[in-house]
Write an enzyme that holds these catalytic residues in place. Sequence first.
Site, PDB file in Angstrom:
ATOM      1  N   LYS A 181       0.864  -1.395  -0.088  1.00  0.00           N
ATOM      2  CA  LYS A 181      -0.176   0.051  -0.076  1.00  0.00           C
ATOM      3  C   LYS A 181       0.945   1.127   0.163  1.00  0.00           C
ATOM      4  O   LYS A 181       2.000   1.097   0.303  1.00  0.00           O
ATOM      5  CB  LYS A 181      -0.891  -0.021   0.999  1.00  0.00           C
ATOM      6  CG  LYS A 181      -1.920  -1.221   1.100  1.00  0.00           C
ATOM      7  CD  LYS A 181      -2.689  -1.028  -0.281  1.00  0.00           C
ATOM      8  CE  LYS A 181      -4.050  -2.018   0.146  1.00  0.00           C
ATOM      9  NZ  LYS A 181      -4.015  -3.478   0.008  1.00  0.00           N
TER      10      LYS A 181
HETATM   11  C1  LIG Z   1      -5.307  -4.349   0.698  1.00  0.00           C
HETATM   12  C2  LIG Z   1      -6.662  -4.130   0.674  1.00  0.00           C
HETATM   13  C3  LIG Z   1      -7.398  -4.737   1.608  1.00  0.00           C
HETATM   14  C4  LIG Z   1      -6.797  -5.661   2.672  1.00  0.00           C
HETATM   15  O1  LIG Z   1      -5.826  -4.995   3.295  1.00  0.00           O
HETATM   16  P1  LIG Z   1      -4.830  -6.092   4.107  1.00  0.00           P
HETATM   17  O2  LIG Z   1      -4.135  -5.028   5.116  1.00  0.00           O
HETATM   18  O3  LIG Z   1      -3.878  -6.699   3.089  1.00  0.00           O
HETATM   19  O4  LIG Z   1      -5.715  -7.085   5.055  1.00  0.00           O
HETATM   20  C5  LIG Z   1      -8.838  -4.141   1.608  1.00  0.00           C
HETATM   21  N1  LIG Z   1      -9.372  -3.524   0.526  1.00  0.00           N
HETATM   22  C6  LIG Z   1      -8.709  -3.113  -0.150  1.00  0.00           C
HETATM   23  C7  LIG Z   1      -9.320  -2.254  -1.318  1.00  0.00           C
HETATM   24  C8  LIG Z   1      -7.229  -3.346  -0.271  1.00  0.00           C
HETATM   25  O5  LIG Z   1      -6.806  -3.139  -1.469  1.00  0.00           O
END
Ligand SMILES: *Cc1c(COP(=O)(O)O)cnc(C)c1O
Length: 397
Positions: free
Chosen positions: A186
Amino acid sequence: MPGFELFGESEKSQVQDVLDSGVLMRYGFDGMRNNHWKALELEAALSKRMKSKYAQLVSSGTAALTVALASAGVGAGDEVIMPTFTFVASFESILAIGAIPILVNVDDTLTLSPKSVESAITDKTKVVMPVHMCGSMADLGALKTICDKHNLLLLEDACQAIGGSYDGKPLGSYGDIGCFSFDYVKTITCGEGGAIITNNEQYKINADHYSDHGHDHVGNNRGTETHPFLGYNFRISELHAAVGCAQIERLDDFLSIQKKNYTVLRDALSPLSNITFRKVPKGGVENYSFISIFLPTTELAKKAHTALGEAGVDSCFYWFDNNWHYYKKWEHLTHKRSLGKLPQEVMNQLPDYSRSDFAKSDAWIGRTISCLVKLSWTDEQVVERATKMKEVLEKFV
Ligand SMILES: *Cc1c(COP(=O)(O)O)cnc(C)c1O
């Protein structure tokens, strides 16, 4: 998008603080911890940057969604409206609390179509969950009007769009609750981690307790704390929070790098008459983590995506065929493949998605290609990439 590209000295020094004190847990050990409270520090920084009264850190973005739903009192048999184009975490979090994921179409914003949302509302609907995919957002104004009219909760999944805004408000802060992910890919990362933001004090209290086994966090002796309601363990560790403390300081720098790189790509592709860009709702500002374009047809988009790869333009995604992000490949959901028995409410109420028709979503996602905007590119690399993309894409008319 990924903050890990620019992992450096400030992250290391924050983690070293935690290693030096030896307290890796966010709660307790007050004497040993040498005044290091990394999770608390990151929560304060997040709520300040996101202009929200409260922030609650948890172990992942998926945990953030789960805790957000639980904190708002959503439970077995409640219906949560979510888009067909998202990450699997959306329905995982809904199913985790026994609620029912109601898939609806996306439009040219690549997120929830307000029209489709309105027609999916039943007397069991509790939540509308827009997912701000690939750095841009849903038409939040339209969704809020619908939520207000039907007394529904607006829960923003801003995991892929941290730092973007709508109507002058940071994404995640516009609705009743917002969620972020700090996983490794992210825009800013903790390694693993997530957060909830809200202005609702009761949701914050609920999230604080629920994410730590129901602990009421009164006093400074964990053993004597009481548990007003059932909870779970979705805690973040101090090590992960420490990485986040460094990364949140760099968020605005990351965003300006993304915007600069995005703009070079966009300016190069804008003259092409066979390409249009994903729609950003009026009042919205992207976080520029991706550039998403529509080709004239599904066939052309598929071919163009392959051609981009062959020309060495990496990190471009054709979501229509993607295993994780589009409903077509969610066979585990559509065929209810679970290790143990699913809750009776889910068995009774989950629509038969193996027969559903999301032609309107297919029409948009079939034509979409999204390319990641990286932080580590040099100016020359961005220009080279823009030129290559233009050369490849202009052939697909
Ligand atoms: C990455 C992501 C998640 C989940 O996050 P994690 O930290 O990997 O559990 C949820 N929604 C979206 C849109 C994402 O891109």
